[in-house]
Design an enzyme around this catalytic site. Structure first.
Site, PDB file in Angstrom:
ATOM      1  N   LYS A   1      -6.752  -3.373   2.879  1.00 49.06           N
ATOM      2  CA  LYS A   1      -6.762  -3.166   4.307  1.00 49.06           C
ATOM      3  C   LYS A   1      -7.459  -1.751   4.619  1.00 49.06           C
ATOM      4  O   LYS A   1      -7.768  -1.021   3.827  1.00 49.06           O
ATOM      5  CB  LYS A   1      -5.445  -3.117   5.053  1.00 49.06           C
TER       6      LYS A   1
ATOM      7  N   LYS B   1       7.260   4.696  13.822  1.00 46.44           N
ATOM      8  CA  LYS B   1       7.520   3.563  12.999  1.00 46.44           C
ATOM      9  C   LYS B   1       8.672   3.797  11.729  1.00 46.44           C
ATOM     10  O   LYS B   1       8.423   3.600  10.768  1.00 46.44           O
ATOM     11  CB  LYS B   1       6.559   2.871  12.444  1.00 46.44           C
TER      12      LYS B   1
ATOM     13  N   HIS C   1       4.097   6.533   8.041  1.00 44.70           N
ATOM     14  CA  HIS C   1       4.037   5.808   9.559  1.00 44.70           C
ATOM     15  C   HIS C   1       4.254   7.368  10.159  1.00 44.70           C
ATOM     16  O   HIS C   1       4.883   8.154   9.993  1.00 44.70           O
ATOM     17  CB  HIS C   1       5.256   5.137   9.743  1.00 44.70           C
TER      18      HIS C   1
ATOM     19  N   ARG D   1      -2.829   3.995   5.729  1.00 40.33           N
ATOM     20  CA  ARG D   1      -2.526   3.762   4.438  1.00 40.33           C
ATOM     21  C   ARG D   1      -3.803   4.499   3.555  1.00 40.33           C
ATOM     22  O   ARG D   1      -4.764   4.977   4.235  1.00 40.33           O
ATOM     23  CB  ARG D   1      -3.268   2.264   4.258  1.00 40.33           C
TER      24      ARG D   1
ATOM     25  N   GLN E   1       1.600   4.312   1.719  1.00 45.13           N
ATOM     26  CA  GLN E   1       1.425   4.633   3.314  1.00 45.13           C
ATOM     27  C   GLN E   1       2.456   5.522   3.783  1.00 45.13           C
ATOM     28  O   GLN E   1       3.517   6.058   3.022  1.00 45.13           O
ATOM     29  CB  GLN E   1       1.600   3.288   3.911  1.00 45.13           C
TER      30      GLN E   1
ATOM     31  N   SER F   1       0.701  -1.213   0.047  1.00 42.17           N
ATOM     32  CA  SER F   1      -0.008  -0.070  -0.112  1.00 42.17           C
ATOM     33  C   SER F   1       0.870   1.390  -0.161  1.00 42.17           C
ATOM     34  O   SER F   1       1.850   1.379   0.678  1.00 42.17           O
ATOM     35  CB  SER F   1      -0.774  -0.083   1.247  1.00 42.17           C
TER      36      SER F   1
ATOM     37  N   HIS G   1       5.125   6.348   1.036  1.00 35.23           N
ATOM     38  CA  HIS G   1       6.101   5.399   0.200  1.00 35.23           C
ATOM     39  C   HIS G   1       5.190   4.125  -0.057  1.00 35.23           C
ATOM     40  O   HIS G   1       4.048   3.991   0.513  1.00 35.23           O
ATOM     41  CB  HIS G   1       7.134   4.970   1.060  1.00 35.23           C
TER      42      HIS G   1
END
Length: 373
Positions: free
Chosen positions: A251, A85, A62, A245, A60, A58, A226
């Site tokens: 998801k 993360k 963090h 995401r 996404q 995906s 990314h």
């Protein structure tokens, strides 16, 4: 490989009473190293993974620590912990990914060449981006945010319509033998095949496309958009499972959080590569040391002509991963030599050295995740 509650590593040695790594660490706190133990509250601060990407992962980003705490409070089902993360991927094969926003000039070129993309961004947002070209970074970032948010929040029906038009146009050109590389034609067809009608397909026109050679790395700090597209890599990150995401995924997606949190500073793709440094003491050792305290990765490439290789002691727990070669590992504390081959994983306590005797004269490729405070 690590001690996150959602993926606690199993201990294979049945002579050890603890069954998982987190149990072992809880009962053997010294194994973390004194500094790591103090700074990270008796927890292993990193997660280590091997990814083999066949279908794109995906679009996404963090969260940083502050946002992670808020998201975890608000929605613990989808944001399972309160940690940041940051992560690093090191290519094992040719590895393709998207990372960070492209220079504005490239994005504007795509708008010219891909009318479907321009249509979804909208004329106002596109004009704002064009006008920001000669302004300060803040104005540029604000214009980029407006373009990206506009396209990500578009109605599904409109996205599918425009994507179908683009797919049809590229397919016809490719069938006629024309090269569509200037608009990433093949990649767009591939992503649409994997995720039909997904808004994430258009992210290739916003984000830098990188192809890493084996041993090359990219570091993804908080809030950097990314996606991993294809290839194999080792990946290390802070001990967290927080991912926001917005596309190319079945998801949970959280578009408004993603659009709000992103770092919209554009940069050329070569700036996204993260260099390793060569160890001064060990000719076979390269170190990838990102600007976060949670983890460092070491890569050891040992020629098959070397009979024995010494993995030096660190004041940190570490996880050793064999990617290539076969060895017998021994330490002063182990009850006997431990055979390791491709895919073998060894947990090494702080201040423990390990001797690796090559059992076949083939080159070794080994990665080691640790925490160098």
């Amino acid at each position: 490989m690590g001690a996150h509650p959602r993926g606690d590593a199993q201990i294979l040695d049945n002579r050890i009473s603890q069954k998982t790594l987190s149990q072992w660490i809880a009962e053997n706190q010294d194994c973390l190293g004194s500094k790591v133990n103090a700074v990270f509250d008796g927890k292993l601060p990193f997660l280590f993974k091997v990814l083999s990407v066949e279908t794109a992962l995906s679009i996404q980003a963090h969260p940083d620590k502050e946002l992670a705490e808020k998201l975890h409070l608000r929605n613990p089902q989808h944001y399972p912990d309160a940690n940041h993360k940051p992560e690093m991927a090191i290519a094992l094969t040719s590895f393709q990914g998207l990372c960070g926003f492209r220079p504005v000039k490239e994005i504007l070129t795509f708008m010219k060449k891909v009318p479907e993309f321009q249509c979804l961004v909208g004329d106002d947002a596109a004009a704002q981006l064009r006008q920001s070209m000669d302004s300060d970074l803040q104005t540029v970032a604000s214009a980029l945010k407006s373009c990206f948010s506009h396209i990500m929040k578009r109605e599904k029906k409109v996205v599918v319509e425009q994507l179908n038009l683009l797919v049809k146009r590229i397919s016809q050109q490719v069938s006629a033998g024309n090269n569509m590389e200037d608009i990433c034609g093949e990649l767009l067809l591939q992503l649409n095949q994997q995720y039909p009608g997904d808004i994430g397909c258009f992210a290739i026109y916003f984000l830098n496309l990188l192809t890493l050679k084996p041993g090359e790395a990219m570091f993804l700090e908080a809030n950097v958009p990314h996606a991993y597209l294809k290839g194999d890599c080792v990946e290390c990150m802070a001990c967290s499972d927080n991912t926001v995401r917005a596309g190319l995924t079945p998801k949970f997606i959280d578009v408004s959080t993603l659009c709000e949190m992103l770092n919209y500073t554009p940069s050329p793709s070569q700036d996204r590569l993260f260099p390793s440094s060569q160890s001064q003491e060990d000719p076979y050792l390269s170190i990838y040391d990102p600007p976060v305290p949670d983890f460092t990765i070491m890569k050891m490439e040992v020629p098959g002509s070397v009979a024995e290789y010494k993995v030096k002691a660190l004041d940190s727990a570490s996880i050793l991963l064999m990617v290539q070669g076969t060895v017998a590992a021994s330490t002063p504390t182990a009850q006997g030599p431990i055979p390791l081959q491709r895919g073998g994983v060894l947990f090494i306590g702080a201040n423990e050295s390990v001797s690796l005797k090559l059992t076949t004269p083939k080159d070794l490729l080994i990665f080691r995740a640790c925490c160098l405070l």
